[in-house]
Design a protein around this motif. Structure first.
Motif, PDB file in Angstrom:
ATOM      1  N   VAL A 171       0.855  -1.182   0.000  1.00 11.73           N
ATOM      2  CA  VAL A 171       0.000   0.000   0.000  1.00 11.73           C
ATOM      3  C   VAL A 171       0.895   1.238   0.000  1.00 11.73           C
ATOM      4  CG1 VAL A 171      -1.707   1.292   1.312  1.00 11.73           C
ATOM      5  CG2 VAL A 171      -1.829  -1.192   1.229  1.00 11.73           C
ATOM      6  N   ASP A 172       0.640   2.172  -0.913  1.00  6.76           N
ATOM      7  CA  ASP A 172       1.449   3.387  -1.018  1.00  6.76           C
ATOM      8  C   ASP A 172       1.006   4.373   0.060  1.00  6.76           C
ATOM      9  OD1 ASP A 172       2.902   5.566  -1.672  1.00  6.76           O
ATOM     10  OD2 ASP A 172       2.366   5.592  -3.790  1.00  6.76           O
ATOM     11  N   GLU A 173       1.811   4.483   1.117  1.00  8.36           N
ATOM     12  CA  GLU A 173       1.443   5.332   2.251  1.00  8.36           C
ATOM     13  C   GLU A 173       1.345   6.804   1.828  1.00  8.36           C
ATOM     14  OE1 GLU A 173       0.878   4.302   5.364  1.00  8.36           O
ATOM     15  OE2 GLU A 173       1.411   2.206   5.157  1.00  8.36           O
ATOM     16  N   LYS A 174       2.225   7.222   0.890  1.00 12.97           N
ATOM     17  CA  LYS A 174       2.233   8.636   0.492  1.00 12.97           C
ATOM     18  C   LYS A 174       0.943   9.041  -0.191  1.00 12.97           C
ATOM     19  CE  LYS A 174       7.253   8.910  -0.008  1.00 12.97           C
ATOM     20  NZ  LYS A 174       8.391   9.122  -0.920  1.00 12.97           N
ATOM     21  N   GLN A 175       0.322   8.094  -0.891  1.00  5.25           N
ATOM     22  CA  GLN A 175      -0.907   8.408  -1.600  1.00  5.25           C
ATOM     23  C   GLN A 175      -2.084   8.637  -0.659  1.00  5.25           C
ATOM     24  OE1 GLN A 175      -1.382   9.036  -4.819  1.00  5.25           O
ATOM     25  NE2 GLN A 175       0.824   8.875  -5.094  1.00  5.25           N
ATOM     26  N   MET A 176      -1.894   8.257   0.618  1.00  7.12           N
ATOM     27  CA  MET A 176      -2.974   8.495   1.580  1.00  7.12           C
ATOM     28  C   MET A 176      -3.291   9.988   1.683  1.00  7.12           C
ATOM     29  SD  MET A 176      -3.796   5.525   2.723  1.00  7.12           S
ATOM     30  CE  MET A 176      -4.561   5.729   4.312  1.00  7.12           C
ATOM     31  N   GLU A 197      -6.931  12.382   1.893  1.00  9.08           N
ATOM     32  CA  GLU A 197      -7.192  13.497   2.813  1.00  9.08           C
ATOM     33  C   GLU A 197      -7.501  14.774   2.047  1.00  9.08           C
ATOM     34  OE1 GLU A 197      -5.115  14.275   6.604  1.00  9.08           O
ATOM     35  OE2 GLU A 197      -3.860  12.571   6.050  1.00  9.08           O
ATOM     36  N   ALA A 198      -6.714  15.021   0.970  1.00  7.76           N
ATOM     37  CA  ALA A 198      -6.910  16.248   0.193  1.00  7.76           C
ATOM     38  C   ALA A 198      -8.313  16.304  -0.404  1.00  7.76           C
ATOM     39  CB  ALA A 198      -5.855  16.336  -0.908  1.00  7.76           C
ATOM     40  N   ILE A 199      -8.783  15.154  -0.918  1.00 10.33           N
ATOM     41  CA  ILE A 199     -10.128  15.123  -1.508  1.00 10.33           C
ATOM     42  C   ILE A 199     -11.184  15.410  -0.451  1.00 10.33           C
ATOM     43  CG2 ILE A 199     -11.849  13.623  -2.588  1.00 10.33           C
ATOM     44  CD1 ILE A 199      -9.528  12.193  -4.007  1.00 10.33           C
ATOM     45  N   ILE A 200     -11.067  14.751   0.706  1.00  6.31           N
ATOM     46  CA  ILE A 200     -12.072  14.930   1.762  1.00  6.31           C
ATOM     47  C   ILE A 200     -12.037  16.356   2.308  1.00  6.31           C
ATOM     48  CG2 ILE A 200     -12.796  14.165   4.061  1.00  6.31           C
ATOM     49  CD1 ILE A 200     -11.772  11.386   3.349  1.00  6.31           C
ATOM     50  N   GLY A 254     -11.092  -3.232  -3.984  1.00  9.82           N
ATOM     51  CA  GLY A 254     -11.913  -2.048  -4.179  1.00  9.82           C
ATOM     52  C   GLY A 254     -11.615  -0.946  -3.216  1.00  9.82           C
ATOM     53  N   ALA A 255     -10.372  -0.863  -2.746  1.00  7.83           N
ATOM     54  CA  ALA A 255      -9.988   0.185  -1.800  1.00  7.83           C
ATOM     55  C   ALA A 255      -9.927   1.512  -2.520  1.00  7.83           C
ATOM     56  CB  ALA A 255      -8.643  -0.152  -1.159  1.00  7.83           C
ATOM     57  N   PRO A 256     -10.001   2.623  -1.772  1.00  7.06           N
ATOM     58  CA  PRO A 256     -10.016   3.943  -2.379  1.00  7.06           C
ATOM     59  C   PRO A 256      -8.647   4.395  -2.844  1.00  7.06           C
ATOM     60  CG  PRO A 256     -10.100   4.137  -0.019  1.00  7.06           C
ATOM     61  CD  PRO A 256     -10.190   2.690  -0.322  1.00  7.06           C
ATOM     62  N   VAL A 257      -8.606   5.627  -3.368  1.00  9.77           N
ATOM     63  CA  VAL A 257      -7.361   6.238  -3.813  1.00  9.77           C
ATOM     64  C   VAL A 257      -6.325   6.173  -2.710  1.00  9.77           C
ATOM     65  CG1 VAL A 257      -6.319   8.367  -4.648  1.00  9.77           C
ATOM     66  CG2 VAL A 257      -8.695   7.842  -5.207  1.00  9.77           C
ATOM     67  N   GLY A 258      -5.092   5.842  -3.059  1.00 10.75           N
ATOM     68  CA  GLY A 258      -4.022   5.824  -2.078  1.00 10.75           C
ATOM     69  C   GLY A 258      -3.968   4.557  -1.280  1.00 10.75           C
ATOM     70  N   SER A 316      -8.622  19.657  -4.778  1.00 11.83           N
ATOM     71  CA  SER A 316      -7.683  18.696  -4.199  1.00 11.83           C
ATOM     72  C   SER A 316      -6.535  18.338  -5.138  1.00 11.83           C
ATOM     73  CB  SER A 316      -8.427  17.409  -3.821  1.00 11.83           C
ATOM     74  OG  SER A 316      -9.055  16.833  -4.963  1.00 11.83           O
ATOM     75  N   GLY A 317      -6.545  18.907  -6.359  1.00 16.00           N
ATOM     76  CA  GLY A 317      -5.476  18.611  -7.307  1.00 16.00           C
ATOM     77  C   GLY A 317      -5.570  17.206  -7.880  1.00 16.00           C
ATOM     78  N   THR A 318      -6.782  16.636  -7.879  1.00 22.31           N
ATOM     79  CA  THR A 318      -6.985  15.290  -8.435  1.00 22.31           C
ATOM     80  C   THR A 318      -7.946  15.402  -9.617  1.00 22.31           C
ATOM     81  OG1 THR A 318      -8.811  14.873  -6.890  1.00 22.31           O
ATOM     82  CG2 THR A 318      -6.608  14.193  -6.192  1.00 22.31           C
TER      83      THR A 318
END
Length: 465
Positions: free
Chosen positions: A364-369, A373-376, A440-444, A402-404
Motif C-alpha cells: 500500500v502506497d502510504e504517500k498516496q494516503m 485526505e486532500a479530496i475529503i 476495491g480500496a479507495p485512492v491511495g 484537491s489537485g486530483t
C-alpha cells in the motif's frame, strides 16, 4: 522481517493440511522443509537441531497420528515449540519499590542504543512513569547532543556532563534526575566491540557504580547469528537480564530473534518495530509465533487500536457504526487512526486469515494516503456529513480543489459506500469479505494485483491482435 520464514513454514505445514491422515514419511518431509526454512532464516544450527527433534518427537506421538485433525495438531505443536524457543511468556521490566529504578543499556557500536533509550523513555512514560536519561556515551561524537535533542522532543529530562569519565557521569546523574522527580533512570552507555577489553572494563565499572535493576543488551536484528555471539560475549562480562532488539522491521531473516533466548537463556523483553520513537513494544513470544505461522495477532491489533484512538472518539465512532452511519468525517478519522497504528500493510497482517489474502498484492502506497485526505478536506462540512448531496458540479469542484481528477473523487465516493455497507453488516454480526475489499480500496489505499506470467502473456497476445 519474518516474511520469508513465514512463507516457507506455512508452505510446509500447508502440505500436511491437504492430507486426511499423516504417516511418518509425510511428517519427515515436513520436518526437512522446516529445517531448511530455519537454516535460511539464519537461525543457530544447534537451536535448529533441538527444535526439529522436539517437533518431530511430538508430531509422531499417538495423540497426533490418531487425531481426527492430525495436521492441525502438528501446526499447534510447531506454534508451541516456536513460542518456547523465543521464551514461554512475556518478560517485562523489573521496578524497585524505592525509586529510582535504573536501566542500563549496553551493546555494540551502531546497534541503536541512543535511539532505543529515547524510545524506552517514551514507552515508560505511556505506562505512567516519569523517566530520565543519562548521557553516558562519551565515545561517539555528538552522542550526547543526539540524546539531548531526543529528550527535548519527548519532554524528558536528560543529564549531561562534559566529563571524560562515564562512571562519574553516572554517579552524579542518577541522584540529579531523582531530585528532579524521575522514578526511572535510563543509562545510555558507549557502544563497544565485545573484544575490546578496555571498553568492557569500563562497562563493568559503570554497572558496579549504578547498580541497575535492569541490564538490557541492545541487539541489532539485522546482524543475524552474529547477534547471538555478541550476546554470549557480553554475558560472560556483564550479566544482562534481557534483550532489547532493534530493527525488527527490517528485511533481515530473523535468526537472531529465534536464537538468542535458546542460546543465552535470557529473554527478549522489548522490540523496536519501526524508526519512529513510539514504535517500541513488549515482546510476546506466543504472538510472534502466531504471526510467523500466518495466524494473525488480534491482541496486538487491539492494543494498537486502543493506543491510536481516544476513548471519547472511539465511543462516538462505535455509536455511529452501530446506527449504520459512515460519513466522510468518520472516513477521515478512520484513516488517521490507521496511520497512527503504523504501516497499513503491517496492520493488515495482524488480522487472522488476512495474511494469505494479501499475497500477490503490492505494498500500500502510504504517500498516496495524502490524496484521500486532500479530496475529503476539499469538501464542505455539509458534503462530508451528507455525501449524498455531492452531484456532478460538486465533484468537479472537489477534484480541482484537491489537485486530483473526477475519476479519483468518484472512486473515493464509491469506497465510502462500500465501507458504510461493511459497517452495517458488521453491526448485524456479519463478517466482512476482506478479499473483495482488497480490490476495491479507495485512492491511495489501492493494493493492485502483481502481474503474473499468465497475465503478462494475455496482455501480449491482446497487443498482437
Amino acid at each position: 522481517m519474518f516474511d520469508a520464514l513465514s512463507d516457507r513454514l506455512q508452505s510446509a505445514l500447508g502440505d500436511l493440511r491437504g492430507r486426511g491422515r499423516l504417516d511418518e514419511e509425510a511428517i519427515s518431509r515436513a520436518m526437512r522443509e522446516i529445517r531448511l526454512a530455519l537454516l535460511e532464516a539464519d537461525v543457530n544450527f544447534e537451536v535448529i537441531k533441538s527444535f526439529v527433534a522436539q517437533v518431530r518427537e511430538r508430531a509422531l506421538g499417538q495423540d497426533v497420528l490418531k487425531s481426527l485433525t492430525p495436521a492441525q495438531q502438528v501446526v499447534k505443536i510447531v506454534h508451541d515449540e516456536l513460542t518456547a524457543l523465543m521464551g514461554a511468556g512475556a518478560s517485562g521490566l523489573a521496578f524497585t519499590s524505592r525509586p529510582p529504578t535504573v536501566i542500563l543499556l549496553a551493546g555494540l557500536q551502531g546497534s541503536g542504543k541512543t535511539t532505543a533509550a529515547a524510545k524506552l523513555a517514551l514507552f515508560l512514560r505511556k505506562q505512567g512513569r516519569r523517566p530520565g536519561l543519562v548521557a553516558a556515551d562519551l565515545q561517539r561524537p555528538a552522542a550526547i547532543d543526539q540524546l539531548e535533542q531526543l529528550g527535548k522532543q519527548l519532554g524528558v529530562d536528560v543529564y549531561r556532563e562534559d566529563d571524560a569519565d562515564p562512571v562519574a557521569v553516572v554517579r552524579n546523574g542518577i541522584p540529579a534526575l531523582a531530585a528532579e522527580g524521575c522514578d526511572t533512570v535510563i543509562l545510555d552507555t558507549a557502544g563497544r566491540l565485545h573484544v575490546d577489553e578496555a571498553l568492557m572494563d569500563e562497562l563493568e565499572r559503570v554497572r558496579d557504580e549504578s547498580r541497575p535493576t535492569n541490564v538490557l543488551l541492545v541487539l541489532d536484528a539485522m546482524t543475524g547469528q552474529e547477534a547471538v555471539n555478541v550476546a554470549l560475549a557480553f554475558q560472560e562480562r556483564v550479566a544482562f537480564d534481557g534483550v532489547l532488539m532493534t530493527k525488527l522491521d527490517g528485511d533481515a531473516r530473523g535468526g537472531a530473534a529465534l536464537s538468542v533466548k535458546a542460546v543465552t537463556g535470557r529473554p527478549i523483553k522489548l522490540i523496536s518495530v519501526g524508526e519512529k520513537l513510539d514504535q517500541l513494544e513488549e515482546f510476546h513470544p506466543d504472538r510472534m509465533a502466531s504471526r510467523i505461522l500466518g495466524m494473525g495477532d488480534v491482541l496486538t491489533l487491539i492494543e494498537r487500536a486502543e493506543a491510536a484512538v481516544e476513548e471519547d472518539e472511539q465511543k462516538e465512532l462505535e455509536a455511529r457504526i452501530m446506527q449504520g452511519q459512515f460519513s466522510f468525517d468518520d472516513f477521515l478519522r478512520s484513516y488517521k487512526m490507521l496511520r497512527r497504528m503504523g504501516p497499513i500493510q503491517g496492520v493488515l497482517k495482524l488480522v487472522p486469515g488476512l495474511g494469505k489474502q494479501l499475497d500477490g498484492l503490492d505494498e500500500v502506497d502510504e504517500k498516496q494516503m495524502a490524496r484521500v485526505e486532500a479530496i475529503i478536506l476539499s469538501m464542505t462540512p455539509t458534503e462530508r456529513a451528507r455525501p449524498s448531496v455531492i452531484d456532478g458540479p460538486r465533484r468537479r469542484r472537489i477534484a480541482r480543489g484537491s489537485g486530483t481528477d473526477v475519476e479519483e473523487v468518484n472512486r473515493l465516493l464509491e469506497a465510502r459506500k462500500q465501507m458504510e455497507k461493511l459497517m452495517k453488516g458488521m453491526s448485524r454480526g456479519k463478517l466482512p469479505d476482506l478479499g473483495a475489499l482488497a480490490g476495491g480500496a479507495p485512492v491511495g489505499g489501492t493494493p493492485r494485483r502483481k502481474a503474473t506470467k499468465s497475465n503478462k502473456k494475455k496482455k501480449r497476445s491482446k497487443t498482437r491482435r
